[in-house]
Design a protein around this motif. Structure first.
Motif, mmCIF file in Angstrom:
data_model
loop_
_atom_site.group_PDB
_atom_site.id
_atom_site.type_symbol
_atom_site.label_atom_id
_atom_site.label_comp_id
_atom_site.label_asym_id
_atom_site.label_seq_id
_atom_site.Cartn_x
_atom_site.Cartn_y
_atom_site.Cartn_z
ATOM 1 N N LEU A 1 -116.410 -37.180 -35.799
ATOM 2 C CA LEU A 1 -115.585 -37.390 -34.616
ATOM 3 C C LEU A 1 -115.784 -36.220 -33.653
ATOM 4 C CD1 LEU A 1 -112.298 -38.591 -36.341
ATOM 5 C CD2 LEU A 1 -113.880 -40.008 -35.023
ATOM 6 N N VAL A 2 -115.670 -36.488 -32.370
ATOM 7 C CA VAL A 2 -115.908 -35.447 -31.368
ATOM 8 C C VAL A 2 -114.663 -34.589 -31.175
ATOM 9 C CG1 VAL A 2 -116.492 -34.998 -28.942
ATOM 10 C CG2 VAL A 2 -117.626 -36.853 -30.182
ATOM 11 N N GLY A 3 -114.866 -33.269 -31.170
ATOM 12 C CA GLY A 3 -113.790 -32.338 -30.841
ATOM 13 C C GLY A 3 -112.780 -32.133 -31.958
ATOM 14 N N ILE A 4 -111.602 -31.637 -31.563
ATOM 15 C CA ILE A 4 -110.546 -31.283 -32.507
ATOM 16 C C ILE A 4 -110.002 -32.516 -33.228
ATOM 17 C CG2 ILE A 4 -108.584 -31.500 -30.933
ATOM 18 C CD1 ILE A 4 -109.127 -28.552 -33.353
ATOM 19 N N ALA A 5 -110.291 -33.700 -32.716
ATOM 20 C CA ALA A 5 -109.836 -34.949 -33.349
ATOM 21 C C ALA A 5 -110.323 -35.066 -34.787
ATOM 22 C CB ALA A 5 -110.322 -36.150 -32.536
ATOM 23 N N GLY A 6 -111.399 -34.350 -35.121
ATOM 24 C CA GLY A 6 -111.940 -34.426 -36.475
ATOM 25 C C GLY A 6 -111.239 -33.544 -37.489
ATOM 26 N N LEU A 7 -110.357 -32.635 -37.031
ATOM 27 C CA LEU A 7 -109.751 -31.654 -37.948
ATOM 28 C C LEU A 7 -108.834 -32.296 -38.993
ATOM 29 C CD1 LEU A 7 -109.234 -28.741 -38.853
ATOM 30 C CD2 LEU A 7 -107.472 -28.577 -37.086
ATOM 31 N N GLN A 8 -107.833 -33.052 -38.541
ATOM 32 C CA GLN A 8 -106.865 -33.623 -39.478
ATOM 33 C C GLN A 8 -107.518 -34.605 -40.462
ATOM 34 O OE1 GLN A 8 -103.081 -33.028 -39.423
ATOM 35 N NE2 GLN A 8 -103.665 -33.644 -41.505
ATOM 36 N N PRO A 9 -108.367 -35.549 -39.990
ATOM 37 C CA PRO A 9 -109.018 -36.459 -40.940
ATOM 38 C C PRO A 9 -109.876 -35.735 -41.978
ATOM 39 C CG PRO A 9 -109.266 -37.277 -38.718
ATOM 40 C CD PRO A 9 -108.681 -35.911 -38.598
ATOM 41 N N THR A 10 -110.587 -34.702 -41.549
ATOM 42 C CA THR A 10 -111.423 -33.942 -42.480
ATOM 43 C C THR A 10 -110.555 -33.217 -43.500
ATOM 44 O OG1 THR A 10 -113.078 -33.631 -40.739
ATOM 45 C CG2 THR A 10 -113.239 -32.188 -42.653
ATOM 46 N N TYR A 11 -109.479 -32.625 -43.022
ATOM 47 C CA TYR A 11 -108.531 -31.936 -43.906
ATOM 48 C C TYR A 11 -107.971 -32.907 -44.945
ATOM 49 C CZ TYR A 11 -104.346 -29.310 -45.315
ATOM 50 O OH TYR A 11 -103.363 -28.661 -46.036
ATOM 51 N N ASN A 12 -107.623 -34.115 -44.499
ATOM 52 C CA ASN A 12 -107.072 -35.119 -45.415
ATOM 53 C C ASN A 12 -108.084 -35.510 -46.492
ATOM 54 O OD1 ASN A 12 -104.671 -35.152 -44.003
ATOM 55 N ND2 ASN A 12 -105.170 -36.988 -42.827
ATOM 56 N N MET A 13 -109.336 -35.693 -46.089
ATOM 57 C CA MET A 13 -110.375 -36.064 -47.063
ATOM 58 C C MET A 13 -110.590 -34.948 -48.084
ATOM 59 S SD MET A 13 -113.295 -38.194 -44.949
ATOM 60 C CE MET A 13 -113.430 -37.177 -43.483
ATOM 61 N N ILE A 14 -110.583 -33.705 -47.590
ATOM 62 C CA ILE A 14 -110.787 -32.559 -48.479
ATOM 63 C C ILE A 14 -109.620 -32.428 -49.456
ATOM 64 C CG2 ILE A 14 -110.843 -30.024 -48.516
ATOM 65 C CD1 ILE A 14 -112.571 -30.186 -45.969
ATOM 66 N N LYS A 15 -108.390 -32.678 -48.976
ATOM 67 C CA LYS A 15 -107.223 -32.612 -49.867
ATOM 68 C C LYS A 15 -107.302 -33.646 -50.985
ATOM 69 C CE LYS A 15 -102.989 -31.611 -49.069
ATOM 70 N NZ LYS A 15 -101.589 -31.629 -48.602
ATOM 71 N N ASN A 16 -108.024 -34.717 -50.737
ATOM 72 C CA ASN A 16 -108.223 -35.738 -51.768
ATOM 73 C C ASN A 16 -109.431 -35.434 -52.654
ATOM 74 O OD1 ASN A 16 -106.062 -37.531 -51.556
ATOM 75 N ND2 ASN A 16 -106.968 -38.575 -49.806
ATOM 76 N N GLY A 17 -110.005 -34.239 -52.473
ATOM 77 C CA GLY A 17 -111.113 -33.813 -53.326
ATOM 78 C C GLY A 17 -112.419 -34.520 -53.056
ATOM 79 N N LYS A 18 -112.558 -35.085 -51.852
ATOM 80 C CA LYS A 18 -113.759 -35.855 -51.527
ATOM 81 C C LYS A 18 -114.943 -34.953 -51.153
ATOM 82 C CE LYS A 18 -112.198 -39.985 -52.132
ATOM 83 N NZ LYS A 18 -112.784 -40.843 -53.178
ATOM 84 N N THR A 19 -116.119 -35.540 -51.211
ATOM 85 C CA THR A 19 -117.305 -34.897 -50.650
ATOM 86 C C THR A 19 -117.338 -35.236 -49.166
ATOM 87 O OG1 THR A 19 -118.581 -35.006 -52.697
ATOM 88 C CG2 THR A 19 -119.833 -34.824 -50.647
ATOM 89 N N VAL A 20 -117.419 -34.213 -48.322
ATOM 90 C CA VAL A 20 -117.438 -34.419 -46.870
ATOM 91 C C VAL A 20 -118.754 -33.903 -46.303
ATOM 92 C CG1 VAL A 20 -116.341 -33.851 -44.668
ATOM 93 C CG2 VAL A 20 -114.922 -34.274 -46.691
ATOM 94 N N ALA A 21 -119.460 -34.782 -45.595
ATOM 95 C CA ALA A 21 -120.669 -34.400 -44.862
ATOM 96 C C ALA A 21 -120.224 -34.071 -43.441
ATOM 97 C CB ALA A 21 -121.687 -35.538 -44.877
#
Length: 379
Positions: free
Chosen positions: A97-117
């Motif tokens: 996602l472009v800009g700061i909009a990507g922060l919360q979704p990425t944080y949520n995925m990481i909190k679920n222990g996911k692999t994030v590219a």
């Protein structure tokens, strides 16, 4: 079969990611597609890839999609973004996602222990320590999709026991490396990148070298190095994607075609490489490789990025927020090109440092700085 969630499916990174999936249907499946406003493109992706979950920003577009695809789980708006980013029915989330909009979704995925590219620079620019600490706490894997950081990651494979002397972060130099930067630079000129095809915001950032400044901040967090260990090297041909210099003087370099598909495929299939249909480079055709120093007085945005690392986390949030608003204003022809770095510098000078411990605190500062920057433009 790895299940992939793409946050930013209709952007350039999304296109390249879907092409990797298209070429490797036995390895990957796109189960979640997150778009912004481009409903026409999203519909084509739904028809081809048949995901389970889909997000689009506007409620009216979500209703339209629900009528056409009643079997799909459709999400929209702020609540929808929160919900879809907390799903667990995927293996790898591509954060594009472009800009700061990507922060919360990425944080949520990481909190679920996911692999994030990670393809969104602003996530680490604005949330660096929080994101890295959270990834460690929840045992999430953070891989990078940026061509430069992917190159560094690849150079470091099998080198855990060897200390890094320097990270040599390559830059194309953008369209104005050999030109004078003046108020007369047009949007069209700034969008004419010599080597890469990217979205408009990233392309403008590349022209000011703010993009490289963001990558310096990212490299600090991703590879746990000091700013003094990161050197920006201008390499106009964009054949060498980045290098690592070790303490014994050895330099490991990553060379390859100018295609985002390669780092994306490497992240999706990490640590194994995939075959692709991209034309390979011919070293005899390249003949020679040239490296130059960037002029930090000319490219003020890069200089400001280095300075914010020394000043602290909240300054990096200010840097990102002000830049996002000013680039948008330039694209809309509300300000001149040279006002981008000048007004970012002004916002940084007016800022009082603060401690930011949560995503909410980061987003609150981001919102405040964006509003102040808009007022400055209007004033």
């Amino acid at each position: 079969m790895k299940k992939i969630a793409i946050f930013g499916s209709t952007g350039s990174i999304g296109d390249s990611t879907l092409n990797v999936i298209r070429e490797n249907p036995d390895l990957f499946e796109a189960v979640t597609l997150v778009a912004g406003k481009n409903i026409e493109k999203l519909e084509k992706q739904i028809e081809e890839f048949k995901p389970k979950n889909v997000y689009i920003t506007a409620e009216e577009n979500a209703k339209q999609l629900k009528e056409r695809y009643p079997h799909l789980h459709i999400y929209y708006g702020e609540e929808g973004m929160e919900e879809i980013s907390k799903l667990t029915d995927f293996d790898i989330g591509v954060s594009a996602l472009v800009g700061i909009a990507g922060l919360q979704p990425t944080y949520n995925m990481i909190k679920n222990g996911k692999t994030v590219a990670l393809a969104n620079k602003e996530v680490l620019v604005a949330g660096g320590k929080l994101i890295m600490d959270t990834a460690k706490k929840y045992h999430a894997t953070l891989l990078t999709v940026d061509s430069e950081h992917s190159a560094i990651m690849q150079c470091l494979q099998g080198e855990k026991q060897n200390k890094i002397d320097k990270i040599l972060l390559t830059a194309s130099g953008g369209p104005f490396f050999d030109q004078e930067i003046t108020d007369s630079i047009t949007v069209e000129q700034a969008l004419n990148h010599p080597t890469w095809k990217m979205g408009p915001k990233v392309t403008i950032d590349s022209s000011t070298m703010m993009n490289k400044g963001f990558e310096v901040i990212e490299a600090k967090w991703l590879f746990d190095v000091n700013p003094s260990q990161i050197q920006v090297v201008v390499h106009r041909k964009s054949i060498v994607h980045s290098m690592v210099q070790f303490q014994d003087g050895t330099i490991m370099a990553n060379l390859g075609p100018k295609s985002m598909q390669i780092p994306i495929a490497y992240a999706l299939n990490y640590p194994n490489r995939l075959m692709n249909k991209i034309e390979k480079i011919d070293l005899f055709e390249i003949a020679e490789l040239k490296f130059e120093k960037p002029d930090l007085e000319k490219f003020q945005c890069l200089k400001l990025a280095f300075e914010t690392i020394e000043k602290g986390h909240s300054y990096q949030v200010v840097l990102n927020a002000a830049n996002e608003v000013l680039v948008d204003a330039f694209l809309k022809k509300k300000i001149t090109y040279t006002q981008i770095p000048k007004r970012i510098e002004r916002m940084l000078k007016e800022h009082t440092p603060m401690v930011l411990n949560t995503v909410e605190e980061i987003l609150a500062l981001d919102k405040e700085i964006k509003e102040k920057t808009r007022q400055m433009i209007e004033g």
